[in-house]
Design a protein around this motif. Sequence first.
Motif, short mmCIF file in Angstrom:
data_model
loop_
_atom_site.label_atom_id
_atom_site.label_comp_id
_atom_site.label_asym_id
_atom_site.label_seq_id
_atom_site.Cartn_x
_atom_site.Cartn_y
_atom_site.Cartn_z
N ILE A 141 5.94 3.08 40.46
CA ILE A 141 6.05 4.43 40.29
C ILE A 141 4.90 5.10 39.73
O ILE A 141 4.60 6.27 39.68
CB ILE A 141 7.39 4.89 40.11
CG1 ILE A 141 8.56 4.48 40.90
CG2 ILE A 141 7.42 6.47 40.33
CD1 ILE A 141 8.48 4.46 42.14
N GLY A 142 4.25 4.19 38.92
CA GLY A 142 3.15 4.67 38.19
C GLY A 142 2.87 4.38 36.82
O GLY A 142 1.90 3.48 36.56
N SER A 143 3.68 4.62 35.84
CA SER A 143 3.65 4.15 34.52
C SER A 143 4.02 2.78 34.18
O SER A 143 5.07 2.40 34.69
CB SER A 143 4.31 5.22 33.83
OG SER A 143 5.58 5.37 33.94
N GLU B 287 -1.25 4.66 33.87
CA GLU B 287 -0.93 5.80 33.32
C GLU B 287 -1.09 5.84 31.61
O GLU B 287 -0.53 6.49 31.14
CB GLU B 287 0.16 6.65 33.62
CG GLU B 287 0.18 6.85 35.19
CD GLU B 287 1.49 7.55 35.64
OE1 GLU B 287 1.90 8.21 34.97
OE2 GLU B 287 2.04 7.29 36.75
N MET C 24 3.35 13.82 32.10
CA MET C 24 3.12 13.97 33.24
C MET C 24 2.50 15.40 33.61
O MET C 24 1.66 15.66 34.68
CB MET C 24 3.81 13.67 34.46
CG MET C 24 5.09 13.95 34.44
SD MET C 24 6.03 13.27 35.49
CE MET C 24 5.40 13.70 37.15
N MET D 225 -2.89 8.66 41.21
CA MET D 225 -1.32 9.19 40.66
C MET D 225 -1.63 10.54 40.15
O MET D 225 -2.31 10.59 39.03
CB MET D 225 -1.17 8.18 39.44
CG MET D 225 0.46 8.14 38.95
SD MET D 225 1.49 7.56 40.42
CE MET D 225 0.79 5.94 40.85
N GLN E 25 -0.63 8.97 45.43
CA GLN E 25 0.88 9.43 45.13
C GLN E 25 0.77 10.89 44.43
O GLN E 25 0.30 10.84 43.33
CB GLN E 25 1.78 8.44 44.40
CG GLN E 25 3.06 8.91 43.77
CD GLN E 25 3.85 7.78 43.39
OE1 GLN E 25 3.82 6.61 43.97
NE2 GLN E 25 4.51 7.95 42.23
N ASP F 166 3.53 13.21 42.42
CA ASP F 166 4.93 13.16 42.07
C ASP F 166 5.58 14.23 42.21
O ASP F 166 4.76 15.47 41.46
CB ASP F 166 4.89 12.30 40.40
CG ASP F 166 4.79 11.14 40.51
OD1 ASP F 166 5.08 10.37 41.38
OD2 ASP F 166 3.99 10.70 39.53
N PRO G 79 9.13 15.42 40.88
CA PRO G 79 10.39 14.98 40.56
C PRO G 79 11.02 16.34 40.09
O PRO G 79 12.37 16.33 40.22
CB PRO G 79 9.96 14.21 39.16
CG PRO G 79 8.79 14.59 38.66
CD PRO G 79 8.07 14.85 39.90
N HIS H 54 6.99 10.99 44.81
CA HIS H 54 8.15 10.25 44.02
C HIS H 54 9.11 11.44 43.72
O HIS H 54 8.59 12.39 43.11
CB HIS H 54 7.42 9.51 43.08
CG HIS H 54 8.68 8.95 42.14
ND1 HIS H 54 9.85 8.15 42.59
CD2 HIS H 54 8.90 9.57 40.94
CE1 HIS H 54 10.40 8.23 41.38
NE2 HIS H 54 10.01 9.01 40.34
N CYS I 255 12.67 11.50 41.40
CA CYS I 255 13.53 10.73 40.56
C CYS I 255 14.98 11.23 40.71
O CYS I 255 15.73 11.25 39.64
CB CYS I 255 13.03 10.23 39.26
SG CYS I 255 12.04 11.27 38.57
N CYS J 239 12.08 4.74 38.99
CA CYS J 239 11.04 5.60 38.31
C CYS J 239 10.06 4.66 37.68
O CYS J 239 9.82 3.26 37.70
CB CYS J 239 11.88 6.53 37.57
SG CYS J 239 11.01 7.97 36.95
N GLY J 240 9.20 5.55 36.92
CA GLY J 240 8.18 4.93 36.06
C GLY J 240 8.60 4.09 34.80
O GLY J 240 9.99 4.17 34.70
N1 GLN Z 1 4.35 8.61 38.01
C1 GLN Z 1 5.28 9.02 36.87
C2 GLN Z 1 5.63 7.58 35.97
O1 GLN Z 1 5.61 6.55 36.69
C3 GLN Z 1 6.44 9.66 37.54
C4 GLN Z 1 7.39 9.84 36.25
C5 GLN Z 1 8.64 10.63 36.89
O2 GLN Z 1 8.94 10.68 38.20
N2 GLN Z 1 9.24 11.68 36.04
O3 GLN Z 1 5.88 7.70 34.89
#
Ligand code: GLN
Length: 786
Positions: free
Chosen positions: A463-465, A516, A522, A583, A629, A631, A633, A673, A675, A758-759
């Motif tokens: 998801i990224g981080s 990240e 974020m 991202m 991507q 995000d 959320p 994304h 969550c 999730c991240g």
């Molecule tokens: N790209 C963010 C991560 O990976 C997404 C965080 C989230 O969805 N809250 O942390």
Amino acid sequence: MEWSADNIALIENSLRKGGLTMTTIHNLGFPRIGVQRELKHAVEAYWAGKQDAAALENVGRELRARHWQVQASAGVAHVPVGDFAWYDQILEWTTTLGAVPARFGQPEGAPVSLDTLFRMGRGRAPTGTPAAACEMTKWFDTNYHYIVPELTPGQTFRIARESLFDQVREAQALGHDVKPVIPGPLTWLWLGKGDSFGAGAGDEGKLALLEALLPVYEDVLARLAKLGVAWVQVDEPVLVLDLPPAWKQAFQAVYARLAASPVKLLLATYFGGLRDNLQWAAALPVAGLHVDLVRAPDQLQPVLAALGKDKVLSAGVINGRNIWRADLDAAQALLAPAAAALGERLWVAPSCSLLHVPVDLAKESGLDAELRGWLSFATQKLDELSLLARALGGSPDPAAQRALAAQRDALAARRQSPRIHNPAVAARLAKIQAVSRDRAPFAERIAAQQAALSLPAYPTTTIGSFPQTAEIRGLRRDWKSGALGDAAYEEAIRAEIERVVRFQEKAGLDVLVHGEPERNDMVEYFGELLAGFAFTQNGWVQSYGSRCVKPPIIFGDVARPAPMTVGWSAYAQSLTSKPMKGMLTGPVTILQWSFVRDDQPRQETCRQLALALRDEVVDLEQAGIRVIQIDEPAFREGLPLRRDDWRAYLDWAVDCFRLSTAGVRDDTQIHTHMCYSEFNDIIASIAAMDADVITIETSRSNMELLEAFEDFSYPNDIGPGVYDIHSPNVPEVDWMVGLMKKAASRLPKERLWVNPDCGLKTRAWPETEAALASMVEAARQLRQAA
Ligand code: GLN
Ligand code: ZN
């Protein structure tokens, strides 16, 4: 002259003699965390065993005393008591009612201890056996989270904690006239959940608990009366929601019964207008009604008409949800007819509890004077109320007149400030209808993307981080403080990106991320790089328990002076031949998690954000990034409280997402994304966002929540999270394969991706390595079976 309770009384008297009345000012609740987050530090030290209960109690007492004093000095009559909470105000009330779930081992008849309260909130405490914490969820449409009461049929209630009464005595001993604040019985039940009741908040079965609950309310009110309390504020914010008929009827019955209690009830509604509930709610047999006139100024007239001739009207005219100085002239104009009609029966207040704004602007030394002049935190909002009351009184003293003039000047300066208005942004917005939101049909796009990316079936991604170690946080801190130079910082972050890339290659992931490491948060990361944002040093707001957030302030037109992520993403891509995912945080989420300007509609600010992000998306594509991507959320939490308002929100929110993404070629793949997994109500809008791939949270619900996507025949690619990143447990390969097979029984398997929920930023490296290795293995087995 200090504006203390005493000289308010003096002035009140002199005004009365002159035939004038003084409008009462009051407050629904004050932030409890303390201007330096003292409460956070104290409870965390207590949890860690570094401070005992007596020391913790002392901090609580000091904070309450300080906050009551701040309010009384501003002239607040009847300071609120009961707004203080160690963890959450609903949890305070739930424990006061003795509604402790069995797993916490509460001895029958004994008082509920502070540690039991903490165990309900977070699963553990210095004493007592750990147990699964109660669920936590968002408080109406705010970013505050409350602890969900657990309800069971036949449950009994009793007064099981004394803290409310103790605090009433504590405030009285300090010389304050108090107004206890408690959640109303219907709101408390509405917020509660139980296995024996339907999943919806409005399940009628819960109303059967009233019979056991109301005697305890009656006891509480009787005991408060004995303490000399005249007014009790009963919070019933559910009155601004769509209520089923049974709940409307229950309101009548409940308040008819509570009307017999020996105190005056102030029924408080906030976060919106009463609308279809207005006629009967305004006629309930209570002594006073508080309404939110910031969110719903139009309800003033109908409320006045329905109020009856004895009731107090508390007019919520100072915004408790935002941080701007109020337009007191407008508030005065709005309220003048009410003041004339009601006389002393008009009270003025913030729209809702001040829990949702930071404590005190005076502690913001970092903001420039101009910007500071536009702002108002909890403490300043009370001064604004006091000024408003004096203005409404008709003959403000010279000091008040000067303050009113200063307020007027600050607002005028803000309206005209070149820092707010960016002609280039305005010009672009004027032509926004011509900006494309449409891409080619998904079938064409996905074919082009498959040709460009050549991904296997069941492609894997994250998801990224990646884990944010103490070392990474230290790097950012040192760079911000100047201890680390730009070049050294850049080199260190690049090294971290390389480590994350090499790991993903070794693990065999298909679409990589850079991890990240350069981002603290974020939203903050983007806010700091965009024009139109400001950041406070101390503007903390409680999010849940001891956790606080410092939302950015969007004060002006949003523009992107320079690319924000392109350098890092392009560097990451240069390290690998696998596709590197760019991202970004989406426009709705940035909006939702910031304090936004009040001088234009939210969707206008959102469009500005969308255009800035669109430029970033196009720049990423130009830099060779083929998967991007965005995000979102917070997309779902932006939904208005009333169904009638959903359509308008969803339309502009979807439009903003499409605005930010539609600038790319067909063969550039757009991910989003979210969550969470409750998509039932909004699946059509999720589909309308038209992301090529959406990744969502599903592992904890056993893929059952894919039903919404199945029923809708959701057309695009989807990555249902296969493991819960909130837990350090390493998921089993078989378990993830099983989950994906369930997903494949609901959705076409060619459309499925394999990814975590999730991240990974809160995880440590060892479990992350093991979990992703298992996840890649699960994907391999799925491909073989296919
Ligand atoms: N790209 C963010 C991560 O990976 C997404 C965080 C989230 O969805 N809250 O942390
Ligand atoms: Zn997430």
